[in-house]
Motif scaffolding. Structure first.
Motif, short mmCIF file in Angstrom:
data_model
loop_
_atom_site.label_atom_id
_atom_site.label_comp_id
_atom_site.label_asym_id
_atom_site.label_seq_id
_atom_site.Cartn_x
_atom_site.Cartn_y
_atom_site.Cartn_z
N GLU A 91 0.82 -1.22 0.00
CA GLU A 91 0.00 0.00 0.00
C GLU A 91 0.85 1.26 0.00
OE1 GLU A 91 -2.90 0.40 3.01
OE2 GLU A 91 -4.28 -1.07 2.15
N MET A 92 1.97 1.25 0.73
CA MET A 92 2.75 2.47 0.91
C MET A 92 3.63 2.82 -0.28
SD MET A 92 3.97 2.48 4.89
CE MET A 92 4.77 0.89 4.75
N LEU A 93 4.22 1.82 -0.91
CA LEU A 93 5.19 2.10 -1.97
C LEU A 93 4.61 2.91 -3.14
CD1 LEU A 93 7.34 -1.17 -2.14
CD2 LEU A 93 7.91 1.05 -1.12
N PRO A 94 3.38 2.64 -3.60
CA PRO A 94 2.84 3.48 -4.68
C PRO A 94 2.53 4.91 -4.24
CG PRO A 94 1.70 1.36 -4.61
CD PRO A 94 2.49 1.47 -3.35
N LEU A 95 2.35 5.14 -2.92
CA LEU A 95 1.99 6.47 -2.44
C LEU A 95 3.21 7.35 -2.17
CD1 LEU A 95 -0.73 5.39 0.16
CD2 LEU A 95 -1.10 6.17 -2.18
N LEU A 96 4.33 6.73 -1.87
CA LEU A 96 5.52 7.50 -1.49
C LEU A 96 6.03 8.43 -2.58
CD1 LEU A 96 7.37 7.86 0.95
CD2 LEU A 96 8.82 6.04 0.06
N PRO A 97 6.08 8.02 -3.87
CA PRO A 97 6.54 8.97 -4.90
C PRO A 97 5.70 10.23 -5.02
CG PRO A 97 6.58 6.72 -5.74
CD PRO A 97 5.87 6.68 -4.43
N ALA A 98 4.40 10.14 -4.76
CA ALA A 98 3.55 11.33 -4.86
C ALA A 98 3.95 12.36 -3.81
CB ALA A 98 2.08 10.94 -4.69
N THR A 99 4.24 11.92 -2.59
CA THR A 99 4.67 12.84 -1.54
C THR A 99 6.05 13.41 -1.84
OG1 THR A 99 3.36 11.63 0.09
CG2 THR A 99 5.12 13.04 0.92
N ILE A 100 6.97 12.56 -2.29
CA ILE A 100 8.32 13.03 -2.62
C ILE A 100 8.27 14.04 -3.76
CG2 ILE A 100 10.59 12.32 -3.47
CD1 ILE A 100 10.21 9.68 -2.05
N GLU A 101 7.43 13.77 -4.75
CA GLU A 101 7.31 14.69 -5.89
C GLU A 101 6.80 16.05 -5.44
OE1 GLU A 101 5.58 14.24 -10.38
OE2 GLU A 101 4.21 13.73 -8.75
N LEU A 102 5.77 16.06 -4.63
CA LEU A 102 5.21 17.32 -4.15
C LEU A 102 6.22 18.09 -3.30
CD1 LEU A 102 2.72 19.14 -3.96
CD2 LEU A 102 1.98 17.81 -1.99
N ALA A 103 6.90 17.39 -2.38
CA ALA A 103 7.88 18.05 -1.51
C ALA A 103 9.09 18.53 -2.30
CB ALA A 103 8.31 17.09 -0.41
N ALA A 104 9.53 17.77 -3.30
CA ALA A 104 10.71 18.16 -4.08
C ALA A 104 10.44 19.41 -4.90
CB ALA A 104 11.12 17.01 -5.00
N TYR A 105 9.28 19.49 -5.53
CA TYR A 105 8.95 20.68 -6.31
C TYR A 105 8.77 21.90 -5.42
CZ TYR A 105 8.27 17.60 -10.30
OH TYR A 105 8.46 16.69 -11.31
N ALA A 106 8.17 21.71 -4.26
CA ALA A 106 8.02 22.82 -3.32
C ALA A 106 9.38 23.30 -2.82
CB ALA A 106 7.14 22.40 -2.15
N LEU A 107 10.29 22.36 -2.56
CA LEU A 107 11.63 22.74 -2.12
C LEU A 107 12.38 23.48 -3.22
CD1 LEU A 107 13.61 22.43 0.28
CD2 LEU A 107 14.45 20.34 -0.81
N PHE A 108 12.20 23.04 -4.47
CA PHE A 108 12.85 23.71 -5.60
C PHE A 108 12.34 25.14 -5.74
CE2 PHE A 108 12.68 24.80 -10.15
CZ PHE A 108 14.04 24.80 -10.44
N ILE A 109 11.04 25.32 -5.63
CA ILE A 109 10.48 26.68 -5.73
C ILE A 109 10.97 27.56 -4.59
CG2 ILE A 109 8.30 27.97 -5.52
CD1 ILE A 109 6.96 25.85 -7.14
N SER A 110 11.07 27.00 -3.38
CA SER A 110 11.54 27.80 -2.25
C SER A 110 12.98 28.27 -2.45
CB SER A 110 11.43 26.98 -0.97
OG SER A 110 12.34 25.90 -0.97
N PHE A 111 13.80 27.47 -3.09
CA PHE A 111 15.18 27.88 -3.34
C PHE A 111 15.26 28.89 -4.48
CE2 PHE A 111 16.32 24.56 -0.55
CZ PHE A 111 17.65 24.71 -0.22
N VAL A 112 14.47 28.67 -5.52
CA VAL A 112 14.51 29.57 -6.68
C VAL A 112 14.01 30.97 -6.31
CG1 VAL A 112 13.48 29.99 -8.95
CG2 VAL A 112 14.36 27.74 -8.38
N ILE A 113 13.00 31.03 -5.45
CA ILE A 113 12.44 32.32 -5.07
C ILE A 113 13.13 32.88 -3.82
CG2 ILE A 113 10.33 33.51 -4.31
CD1 ILE A 113 8.73 31.54 -5.95
#
Length: 338
Positions: A91-113
């Motif tokens: 159950e967990m393995l298919p859900l983990l990439p969605a959280t990592i994707e959301l957090a990674a893009y948010a972290l990228f935006i926080s650094f760029v701005i």
């Protein structure tokens, strides 16, 4: 450097052992029988109860049970979910990439701005621009995530109709899950509607990413500003300015490179914060990640799922923090000496 890496790996192993002990102890701290919280089974016939007790070594001491628990973790036997009676790891393995994707893009935006605004605020700390950026950072730091998310939904989605309110992609598009990362799966998919699906996924991603990136962006602004002001007062900066270098040359050649070294550490710190905030964001935007799954498990009193989710999320956060610490040491010779 090798000695430093060995120390860090030893510390990482120690933290993982402490984390596994905590996760193991939850089976006894949660309500219900220990064998239920370990296995996820609700009812076991009396004839099979002795087999379950022997499997989980419940007739032995805690040390023997803990070693058996570690063996099950490494073998992939994490038990079953109370809600679905499906294996938790499945159950967990298919859900983990969605959280990592959301957090990674948010972290990228926080650094760029955040980094450019922090540098701009540090150039003239008493100027109007610096005060405006600092006020914006304080406001963003103080806004509750759930209130900010609902406000953006009301304005951008319900009011203007620019962005969707929930999900990762529209129901019209069927994308096979290869990696679990939506944008990458769309690029790998052989579909005639690939561009339309990519555009639709980006529209779904934009609003939760902006909400999640707000807090770390304000932290990056304040941290970069303080780091630049600290470096700006160093003696080598004054020497470079005395040599006749203009402000832009001093900023790029000497100030910026040294001021951004501590920022590398913020990757791990902000990632752990983003994982925590992602739980609230995923619930509001119906984002199918492990944070929303954990919140649902808490509401359902799904104790094996809470136990497994704690182990997975904590392991992810600890690993990212340790990797950024090692990366900071590789780029900063002074940190290696310390």
């Amino acid at each position: 450097m090798i000695l430093y890496l060995l120390r860090r790996l030893f510390l990482l192993g120690f933290v993982f052992i402490a984390l596994s002990i905590l996760a193991f102890s939850l089976a006894y701290l949660f309500p219900g029988e220990a064998w239920q919280n370990f296995s996820g089974l609700r009812d076991v016939p009396a004839a099979e109860m002795q087999e379950v007790i022997a499997r989980y070594r419940l007739e032995h001491g805690y040390l023997s049970q803990y070693l058996a628990y570690l063996g099950r973790i490494f073998s992939g036997d994490w038990g079953l979910s109370f809600a679905s009676q499906q294996p938790l790891l499945k159950e967990m393995l298919p859900l983990l990439p969605a959280t990592i994707e959301l957090a990674a893009y948010a972290l990228f935006i926080s650094f760029v701005i955040g980094i450019p605004l922090g540098i701009a605020a540090a150039i003239k700390p008493d100027g109007l621009l610096s005060k405006a950026i600092s006020a914006l950072a304080v406001a963003g730091y103080s806004i509750p995530v759930f209130w900010w998310a609902l406000l953006l939904i009301m304005v951008l989605s319900l009011g203007l109709g620019w962005l969707p309110t929930a999900g990762r992609i529209g129901v019209l598009y069927e994308i096979n899950q290869v990696t679990g990362f939506m944008l990458l799966d769309i690029l790998l998919a052989d579909s005639p509607h690939q561009q339309a699906a990519l555009y639709n996924a980006l529209r779904h991603l934009l609003l939760p990413t902006l909400v999640l990136a707000t807090f770390p962006t304000t932290v990056m602004i304040r941290f970069t500003r303080d780091s630049m002001l600290e470096v700006w007062e160093q003696s080598y900066i004054k020497t470079a300015r005395a040599k006749g270098l203009n402000r832009a040359q001093v900023l790029y050649r000497h100030g910026l490179r040294n001021a951004l070294l501590p920022v590398i550490r913020q990757i791990g710190l902000q990632f752990s914060t983003l994982i925590t905030l992602a739980m609230i964001t995923e619930v509001i935007f119906s984002w199918p990640g492990i944070g929303r799954w954990l919140i649902d498990s808490i509401y359902q009193r799904n104790y094996p799922a809470i136990q497994a989710g704690l182990l997975v999320v904590s392991t992810l956060v600890i690993t990212v923090n340790m990797l950024t610490e090692i990366l900071h040491t590789l780029f900063n010779p002074l940190a290696r000496k310390r």
